[in-house]
Design an enzyme around this catalytic site. Structure first.
Site, PDB file in Angstrom:
ATOM      1  CB  ALA A  66      -7.304   2.183   6.270  1.00 49.64           C
ATOM      2  N   GLY A 109      -6.421   7.066   5.981  1.00 46.82           N
ATOM      3  CA  GLY A 109      -7.870   7.037   6.184  1.00 46.82           C
ATOM      4  C   GLY A 109      -8.314   7.909   7.353  1.00 46.82           C
ATOM      5  CD  GLU A 112      -8.821   8.844   2.458  1.00 46.15           C
ATOM      6  OE1 GLU A 112      -8.697   7.764   3.076  1.00 46.15           O
ATOM      7  OE2 GLU A 112      -8.889   8.914   1.222  1.00 46.15           O
ATOM      8  CD  GLU A 132      -3.468   6.812   2.217  1.00 43.92           C
ATOM      9  OE1 GLU A 132      -2.607   7.714   2.295  1.00 43.92           O
ATOM     10  OE2 GLU A 132      -4.613   6.913   2.705  1.00 43.92           O
TER      11      GLU A 132
END
Ligand code: CAA
Length: 258
Positions: A66, A109, A112, A132
Site C-alpha cells: 500500500a 497490500g 494481499e 507492515e
C-alpha cells in the site's frame, strides 16, 4: 490499451489484463489504484468478451505494498470513516478467475492483492512478504487471514512477525503460489494458463470457483451441499447438453456460457 491514472488495461483472446502502473513508487497501491482495479474487474465480470483476468505489475516489480505516503498521516477515525479496506471485499465477489502474474517484490497490500486472486504465477526470483510490522502496523486487507489459511498458524505468524520476505519457491511449496517460472516468462505463462481456462465451459468455471470458495469458509457438510446444488444447476445449461453430446458424438464441444 486503456491508460487510467494508476493502471493500464487491455484484453486479448478472452483475457482481460490489468497492469499496475505507478513505476516510480514500485507500483505502490494508493486508493485510486484499488478503486480502478475493482471497477475494471467488476466491469469485466459482466463482459461476455472476458473469460479470465490477469493482474500484473510488469516485468520488474508486482508492487511494494500500500502507498505509505498516502497512509502516513491517517488516523484511526479517518480510516474507520473511509473504511477503504472494505473495498477489498468486493474483489472476493468477482465471479471470473483472476490470475496474479508476479515479478519482483510482492509486499504488504500487494501480497494481499495477489492472495485475493485465484491463482499466482511467479518469477523464480519473486519475493513475497508482509513488512507492515516494520512500520508499526499490520496487514489490514486479508493478509493475516489468507496466509494463515494457506500455510497454517505457526508458519504464518513467523512471516508476519519477522516481516521477512519468502522466496517464490517457499511460497510454492506452501500452497501460496501455483507455478514458478523464469522472470521473463511470467506473463507468458500466466497468459497460457488464462487462455486454457478461458476455453473451458464458462458456467462450470464459475460454479467451481464458487464451490471452492465455499469450502474455504464453511464446514465440509455445508460446502458439499453447495457443491451439489451447483452441480445440479449446471444441468440447466445448454453447455452441459453440448458437452455431453459432443463426448458421445466424439467431437469437440462448442461452449457458449449459457
Ligand atoms: N509506498 C510508497 N512509496 C513506496 C513504497 C510504498 N509501499 N515502496 C516503495 N516506494 C517508493 C520509495 O519511497 C521510492 O521513492 P523515491 O524514489 O521517491 O524515494 C521508490 O518507491 C523506490 O523505492 P526504493 O528506493 O525504496 O527501492 P529499493 O529497491 O531500494 O527498495 C523495497 C525496495 C525494499 C520494496 C522498499 O521500497 C520498501 O521497503 N518499500 C516498502 C515496503 C512496505 O513496507 N510495504 C508495506 C506497505 S503497508 C501495507 O501494504 C498495508 C496493508 O496491509 C494494506
Amino acid at each position: 490499451m486503456v491508460s487510467k491514472e494508476t493502471i493500464k488495461t487491455w484484453t486479448e483472446a478472452g483475457v482481460g489484463v490489468i497492469q499496475l502502473d505507478r513505476p516510480k513508487v514500485l507500483n505502490a497501491l494508493n486508493r485510486k489504484m484499488v478503486t480502478e482495479i475493482l471497477e475494471t474487474m467488476e466491469a469485466w465480470d459482466r463482459d461476455d468478451d472476458v473469460a479470465v483476468m490477469i493482474v500484473t505489475g510488469g516485468p520488474r516489480v508486482f508492487a511494494a505494498g500500500a502507498d505509505i505516503d498516502e497512509m502516513a498521516e491517517d488516523d484511526a477515525i479517518s480510516l474507520e470513516l473511509l473504511n477503504q479496506f472494505a473495498e477489498w471485499d468486493r474483489l472476493a465477489w468477482v465471479k471470473k478467475p483472476i490470475i496474479a502474474a508476479v515479478n519482483g517484490y510482492c509486499l504488504g497490500g500487494a501480497f494481499e492483492l495477489a492472495l485475493s486472486c485465484d491463482l499466482i504465477v511467479a518469477a523464480e526470483n519473486a519475493q513475497f512478504g508482509f513488512p507492515e510490522i516494520n512500520l508499526g502496523v499490520m496487514p489490514g486487507a486479508g493478509g493475516t487471514v489468507r496466509l494463515t489459511k494457506l500455510m497454517g498458524r505457526a508458519k504464518a505468524l513467523e512471516w508476519l512477525w519477522t516481516g521477512d520476505y519468502m522466496t517464490a519457491e517457499f511460497a510454492k511449496a506452501n500452497g501460496v503460489v501455483n507455478r514458478t517460472v523464469a522472470p521473463e516468462l511470467v506473463f507468458e505463462e500466466a497468459m497460457k494458463l488464462a487462455q486454457k481456462i478461458a476455453k473451458q465451459a464458462p458456467l462450470s468455471v464459475r460454479m467451481i470457483k464458487e464451490a471452492v470458495n465455499k469450502s474455504v469458509d464453511h464446514s465440509v457438510y455445508e460446502a458439499m451441499q453447495f457443491e451439489r446444488k451447483n452441480f445440479y444447476m449446471l444441468f440447466a445449461s445448454e453447455d452441459q447438453k453440448e458437452g455431453m453430446r459432443a463426448f458421445v458424438e466424439k467431437r469437440k464441444p462448442q461452449f457458449k456460457g449459457k
